[in-house]
Design an enzyme around this catalytic site. Structure first.
Site, mmCIF file in Angstrom:
data_model
loop_
_atom_site.group_PDB
_atom_site.id
_atom_site.type_symbol
_atom_site.label_atom_id
_atom_site.label_comp_id
_atom_site.label_asym_id
_atom_site.label_seq_id
_atom_site.Cartn_x
_atom_site.Cartn_y
_atom_site.Cartn_z
ATOM 1 N N TYR A 159 -18.183 103.611 -42.060
ATOM 2 C CA TYR A 159 -18.157 102.166 -41.832
ATOM 3 C C TYR A 159 -19.593 101.623 -41.884
ATOM 4 O O TYR A 159 -20.517 102.234 -41.358
ATOM 5 C CB TYR A 159 -17.547 101.879 -40.462
ATOM 6 N N ASP A 210 -27.073 100.335 -36.271
ATOM 7 C CA ASP A 210 -25.811 99.933 -35.629
ATOM 8 C C ASP A 210 -24.891 101.147 -35.523
ATOM 9 O O ASP A 210 -24.593 101.799 -36.532
ATOM 10 C CB ASP A 210 -25.152 98.847 -36.502
ATOM 11 N N GLU A 236 -27.675 99.293 -31.793
ATOM 12 C CA GLU A 236 -26.621 98.293 -31.579
ATOM 13 C C GLU A 236 -25.264 98.937 -31.294
ATOM 14 O O GLU A 236 -24.903 99.950 -31.916
ATOM 15 C CB GLU A 236 -26.527 97.425 -32.837
ATOM 16 N N GLU A 262 -21.311 91.682 -30.434
ATOM 17 C CA GLU A 262 -20.800 90.843 -31.532
ATOM 18 C C GLU A 262 -19.312 90.566 -31.382
ATOM 19 O O GLU A 262 -18.799 89.637 -31.987
ATOM 20 C CB GLU A 262 -21.111 91.474 -32.892
ATOM 21 N N ARG A 283 -25.587 89.983 -28.792
ATOM 22 C CA ARG A 283 -25.267 89.947 -30.221
ATOM 23 C C ARG A 283 -24.178 88.940 -30.610
ATOM 24 O O ARG A 283 -23.777 88.874 -31.762
ATOM 25 C CB ARG A 283 -24.797 91.345 -30.647
ATOM 26 N N GLU A 339 -29.457 88.211 -37.373
ATOM 27 C CA GLU A 339 -28.934 89.011 -38.492
ATOM 28 C C GLU A 339 -28.696 88.080 -39.684
ATOM 29 O O GLU A 339 -28.202 86.966 -39.524
ATOM 30 C CB GLU A 339 -27.618 89.668 -38.078
ATOM 31 N N TRP A 402 -11.238 106.241 -26.523
ATOM 32 C CA TRP A 402 -11.825 105.132 -25.788
ATOM 33 C C TRP A 402 -11.994 103.921 -26.668
ATOM 34 O O TRP A 402 -11.840 104.009 -27.875
ATOM 35 C CB TRP A 402 -13.206 105.512 -25.204
HETATM 36 O O1 KDG Z 1 -16.253 91.649 -38.941
HETATM 37 C C1 KDG Z 1 -16.942 92.771 -38.572
HETATM 38 C C2 KDG Z 1 -18.330 92.746 -39.117
HETATM 39 O O2 KDG Z 1 -18.933 91.504 -38.923
HETATM 40 C C3 KDG Z 1 -19.155 93.799 -38.459
HETATM 41 O O3 KDG Z 1 -18.742 95.051 -38.849
HETATM 42 C C4 KDG Z 1 -20.581 93.657 -38.835
HETATM 43 O O4 KDG Z 1 -21.230 95.272 -37.180
HETATM 44 C C5 KDG Z 1 -21.507 94.344 -37.916
HETATM 45 C C6 KDG Z 1 -22.843 93.804 -37.907
HETATM 46 O O5 KDG Z 1 -23.608 94.221 -37.061
HETATM 47 O O6 KDG Z 1 -23.106 92.947 -38.728
HETATM 48 MG MG MG Z 2 -22.691 95.292 -35.564
#
Ligand code: KDG
Ligand code: MG
Length: 402
Positions: A159, A210, A236, A262, A283, A339, A402
């Site tokens: 991811y 991240d 992050e 986020e 975030r 960001e 989790w």
């Molecule tokens: O919608 C999910 C994304 O915005 C996310 O995966 C992006 O983790 C992310 C980031 O830090 O931009």
């Molecule tokens: Mg992120």
């Protein structure tokens, strides 16, 4: 300043966006971003069926009262769908207020305390060499801060590592793709990635990473500790933040700065994290957390606890959110970083905007309101397409516990 129309516009210029457009009786318009990645139509429906009928006839000048009315009046407080909807209303009302006053929104928020907002770009690669090359490209482009992500050796896909390097679109399929995750492989590899980045490019820029919520607190503590020599700007989402107390454990073990939130929509989701000084950067952003009004509250709580703002800015936040976040970024004292992932040309054809990248920063121009407009005809040429975020499974086929 009576609102006479509240309209929801769903479009997909290379990715899905939900936009709320409010019109006043004098013809002023304001827009807010209501995009919730992978769950877009839930917010569109929430707005259309439950919020828009409450807006028509209201005074567009009453931003705070409208916020309180929608938040407290629903009975069902918080949650990503409701808060995204409230965020869109709030941002659209700030846009209208700015246009009515003939001022950019940052002037209504007290005026600029900085010229532009420091941003970080996304370098990601299939393997170490690829990732390092992309860090170099961002530095060549003038970025002063870069986030580095990389495919993990032994895992087929990871991811945050995308085939399109400039746009990073995680919502990639009509039904969710599945990635396989291994904490062991990840924890072995990431210190090598970060060390190699510093070895090749030095320490004269900010480096970020991240984790995308994959670790337990003790694993995150170990990772943070192992990365200390490389001076990360932040680590992050090291763990999912539902268990805010989990950050106490991480904090006891590492001085690597932590960024979280986020996915967190309210000040109450940040309360322990901020008041116990368990994190360094918040975030969340305007669209996730109830608009400019609520993000400013979070920023104030953060300010008195030495926590800074580092707003989310992936491509699933539309140019409306980017502009709104920038108005906050340039006007709060405790701004850290923003960001920034540019949108595609098709997205910019739908959303004309008044911010631009220069010298590692995003700069707003001085148009009144947010400085973003939606072209509804262009939007209509890009109908909604269902798209899901990927799901992660462990190597044995189970989901994380989790
Ligand atoms: O919608 C999910 C994304 O915005 C996310 O995966 C992006 O983790 C992310 C980031 O830090 O931009
Ligand atoms: Mg992120």
């Amino acid at each position: 300043m009576k609102i006479v129309e509240a309209k929801v516009i769903v479009c997909s210029p290379d990715r899905n966006f939900v936009t709320l457009k409010l019109t006043t009786e004098s013809g002023l318009t304001g827009i807010g971003d209501a995009t919730l990645n992978g769950r877009e139509l839930a917010v569109a429906s929430y707005l259309e069926n439950h919020v828009c009928p409450l807006l028509v006839g209201r005074d567009a000048a009453m931003i705070e009262d409208t916020w309180q009315y929608l938040y407290k009046g629903s009975y069902w407080r918080g949650g990503p769908v409701g808060m995204t909807a409230i965020g869109a209303v709030d941002v659209a009302l700030w846009d209208i207020k700015g246009k009515a006053a003939g001022m950019p929104v940052y002037d209504l928020l007290g005026g600029k305390v900085r010229d532009g907002a420091l941003v970080y770009g996304h370098a990601n690669g299939e393997d170490l060499d690829d990732a390092l090359d992309w860090v170099g490209r961002y530095l060549d482009d003038g970025y002063k801060a870069v986030r580095v992500q990389c495919g993990v050796p032994g895992l087929a896909s990871t991811y945050g590592v995308s085939s399109d390097k400039r746009f990073y679109e995680p919502a990639d399929a009509d039904l969710p793709t599945e990635n396989v995750w291994s904490t062991e492989r990840y924890l072995t590899f990431v210190p090598q990635l970060i060390a190699a980045t510093r070895e090749r490019y030095g320490y004269d820029f900010h480096l970020l990473h991240d984790v995308h919520h994959r670790l337990t607190p003790i694993e995150a503590a170990r990772l943070g500790k192992s990365l200390e020599p490389y001076s990360l700007f932040w680590l992050e989402d090291a763990v999912p933040a539902e268990l805010q107390e989990g950050f106490r454990l991480i904090r006891q073990h590492t001085t690597t700065p932590l960024a979280v939130g986020e996915v967190l929509p309210t000040i109450w989701d940040f309360r322990t994290l901020i008041t116990e000084q368990l994190i360094d950067y918040v975030r969340t952003t305007v669209q996730r957390a109830g608009g400019i009004s609520h993000l400013r509250r979070i920023a104030v709580l953060a300010e008195i606890h030495h926590v800074k703002l580092g707003c989310h800015g992936a491509t699933d936040l539309s140019p409306v959110t980017m502009a709104a976040a920038l108005h906050v970024d340039v006007s709060v004292p405790n701004f850290g970083i923003q960001e920034y992932m540019p949108h595609t040309e098709a997205t910019y054809e739908v959303f004309s905007h008044g911010y631009s990248f220069r010298d590692g920063r995003l700069h707003l121009d001085d148009r009144p309101g947010l400085g973003v407009e939606i072209d509804e005809e262009a939007a209509a040429r890009h109908p909604y397409r269902r798209a899901y975020l990927p799901v992660n499974r462990l190597e044995d086929g189970t989901m994380h516990s989790w």
